[in-house]
Design a protein around this motif. Structure first.
Motif, PDB file in Angstrom:
ATOM      1  N   THR A  59       0.824  -1.212   0.000  1.00 22.27           N
ATOM      2  CA  THR A  59       0.000   0.000   0.000  1.00 22.27           C
ATOM      3  C   THR A  59       0.857   1.261   0.000  1.00 22.27           C
ATOM      4  O   THR A  59       0.324   2.364  -0.146  1.00 22.27           O
ATOM      5  CB  THR A  59      -0.900   0.029   1.243  1.00 22.27           C
ATOM      6  N   ARG A  61       2.102   2.466   2.545  1.00 17.59           N
ATOM      7  CA  ARG A  61       1.771   3.161   3.792  1.00 17.59           C
ATOM      8  C   ARG A  61       2.177   2.350   5.013  1.00 17.59           C
ATOM      9  O   ARG A  61       1.653   2.563   6.110  1.00 17.59           O
ATOM     10  CB  ARG A  61       0.272   3.466   3.849  1.00 17.59           C
ATOM     11  N   LYS A  85       2.429  -2.798  -6.140  1.00 13.30           N
ATOM     12  CA  LYS A  85       1.763  -1.681  -5.466  1.00 13.30           C
ATOM     13  C   LYS A  85       0.248  -1.732  -5.672  1.00 13.30           C
ATOM     14  O   LYS A  85      -0.244  -2.208  -6.689  1.00 13.30           O
ATOM     15  CB  LYS A  85       2.327  -0.358  -5.979  1.00 13.30           C
ATOM     16  N   CYS A  86      -0.464  -1.228  -4.679  1.00 16.51           N
ATOM     17  CA  CYS A  86      -1.923  -1.228  -4.718  1.00 16.51           C
ATOM     18  C   CYS A  86      -2.466  -0.037  -5.515  1.00 16.51           C
ATOM     19  O   CYS A  86      -1.831   1.023  -5.562  1.00 16.51           O
ATOM     20  CB  CYS A  86      -2.478  -1.147  -3.295  1.00 16.51           C
ATOM     21  N   PRO A  87      -3.650  -0.187  -6.099  1.00 15.35           N
ATOM     22  CA  PRO A  87      -4.301   0.951  -6.754  1.00 15.35           C
ATOM     23  C   PRO A  87      -4.649   2.039  -5.735  1.00 15.35           C
ATOM     24  O   PRO A  87      -4.672   1.784  -4.525  1.00 15.35           O
ATOM     25  CB  PRO A  87      -5.573   0.331  -7.347  1.00 15.35           C
ATOM     26  N   PRO A  88      -4.947   3.245  -6.188  1.00 10.94           N
ATOM     27  CA  PRO A  88      -5.316   4.325  -5.263  1.00 10.94           C
ATOM     28  C   PRO A  88      -6.670   4.052  -4.618  1.00 10.94           C
ATOM     29  O   PRO A  88      -7.474   3.260  -5.112  1.00 10.94           O
ATOM     30  CB  PRO A  88      -5.374   5.559  -6.170  1.00 10.94           C
ATOM     31  N   VAL A  89      -6.944   4.739  -3.519  1.00  9.37           N
ATOM     32  CA  VAL A  89      -8.185   4.531  -2.781  1.00  9.37           C
ATOM     33  C   VAL A  89      -9.399   4.873  -3.637  1.00  9.37           C
ATOM     34  O   VAL A  89     -10.494   4.327  -3.441  1.00  9.37           O
ATOM     35  CB  VAL A  89      -8.163   5.341  -1.470  1.00  9.37           C
ATOM     36  N   GLU A  90      -9.222   5.753  -4.619  1.00  9.76           N
ATOM     37  CA  GLU A  90     -10.342   6.138  -5.485  1.00  9.76           C
ATOM     38  C   GLU A  90     -10.886   4.967  -6.309  1.00  9.76           C
ATOM     39  O   GLU A  90     -12.010   5.016  -6.801  1.00  9.76           O
ATOM     40  CB  GLU A  90      -9.913   7.269  -6.423  1.00  9.76           C
ATOM     41  N   SER A 102      -9.680   2.186   2.665  1.00 15.15           N
ATOM     42  CA  SER A 102      -8.222   2.198   2.555  1.00 15.15           C
ATOM     43  C   SER A 102      -7.676   0.777   2.540  1.00 15.15           C
ATOM     44  O   SER A 102      -6.800   0.432   1.739  1.00 15.15           O
ATOM     45  CB  SER A 102      -7.631   2.993   3.722  1.00 15.15           C
ATOM     46  N   ARG A 105      -7.794  -1.431  -0.728  1.00 13.51           N
ATOM     47  CA  ARG A 105      -6.788  -1.297  -1.783  1.00 13.51           C
ATOM     48  C   ARG A 105      -5.995  -2.592  -1.943  1.00 13.51           C
ATOM     49  O   ARG A 105      -5.587  -2.947  -3.052  1.00 13.51           O
ATOM     50  CB  ARG A 105      -5.826  -0.148  -1.457  1.00 13.51           C
TER      51      ARG A 105
END
Length: 264
Positions: A59, A61, A85-90, A102, A105
């Motif tokens: 993430t 994060r 990597k994960c896609p964005p929260v959108e 969150s 994701r």
């Protein structure tokens, strides 16, 4: 055999069955205590070598200590590490609560990784005692193309017979730690000397019992600064393991919705 020997033998059997029967296999590595034990067990099962890729669905994060741990032990343990990597929260379901959104994701990141590498089996370190929805899981859990999980329709697993005959486009989630408890994990860590991220150990009266993204994971009050002290604390505490996970304090069905959609 004592209790830990029995758990270890069962997990090694599950890992070897998965490797023998699933064509394209990968293992998730979240860098937390359960997945570190899972990697350790895989190295035992295959004589010091993990014969399939180990994936971190990132993430971006995580705590800095977790990234340092990843870089060190991916090398020391000789892992074939895949970082995606994960896609964005959108990109996640906007009807989910903010913290669950969150966390979602990772579901999308895993789905994309499975499609990219063509995995037909994913080994994950969930435990039944960790969360009530996970108590309904099976050791070999079939998933549809989207990764969705139907907890109302789970295959029977009598006498450790695992069904791996699946339609095209589906995959299996394999759970070698399903029968373990949090206390089992720490007792096994103590016995085996398994390295752990330092955040699990108390500093200034607080420590983490469960690790996730730094912005939605919080420490709990604790003076347990060693593995022995952690074990003693767990033998006495009634505080839930995921008390520091923000998404677990949102709407009652948030975690069940995440799991049904394919969350780990």
């Amino acid at each position: 055999m004592d209790h830990l020997d029995q758990l270890e033998a069962q997990s090694v059997y599950i890992l070897r069955e998965a490797f023998n029967r699933i064509e394209k296999l990968g293992m998730l590595w979240s860098l937390g205590k359960d997945s570190n034990v899972m990697v350790w067990l895989a190295r035992k099962a295959f004589f010091g070598h993990v014969p399939f890729p180990v994936m971190h669905i990132d993430t971006e994060r995580k705590f800095p200590e977790m990234y340092l741990f990843r870089e060190r032990y991916a090398k020391e343990w000789g892992l074939n590490l895949i970082i995606e990597k994960c896609p964005p929260v959108e990109a996640t379901d906007p009807t989910l609560p903010p913290n669950a959104r969150s966390a979602a994701r990772k579901t999308l990141g895993l789905r994309d990784t499975i499609a990219k590498y063509g995995f037909t089996g994913i080994i994950a370190g969930i435990r039944r005692d960790e969360e009530s929805v996970r108590a309904k899981e099976r050791v070999f859990s079939p998933r549809g193309e989207s990764g969705a999980w139907d907890f109302r329709d789970q295959p029977p697993e009598f006498w450790d017979y695992f069904n791996t005959d699946l339609p095209a486009g589906t995959h299996l989630r394999v759970h070698p730690l399903l029968s373990w408890t949090e206390l089992d994990i720490w007792r096994y860590v103590a016995r085996e000397g398994i390295p752990m991220v330092e955040l699990y150990f108390s500093k200034n009266g607080k420590r983490y019992r469960s690790l996730g993204d730094h912005d939605i994971t919080f420490p709990v009050a604790s003076d347990a600064a060693t593995i022995t002290e952690i074990i003693a604390e767990l033998e006495a505490t009634r505080t839930p393991e995921r008390a520091g996970r923000a998404m677990d304090r949102e709407t009652e069905d948030a975690f069940e919705r995440l799991r049904a959609a394919g969350y780990m």
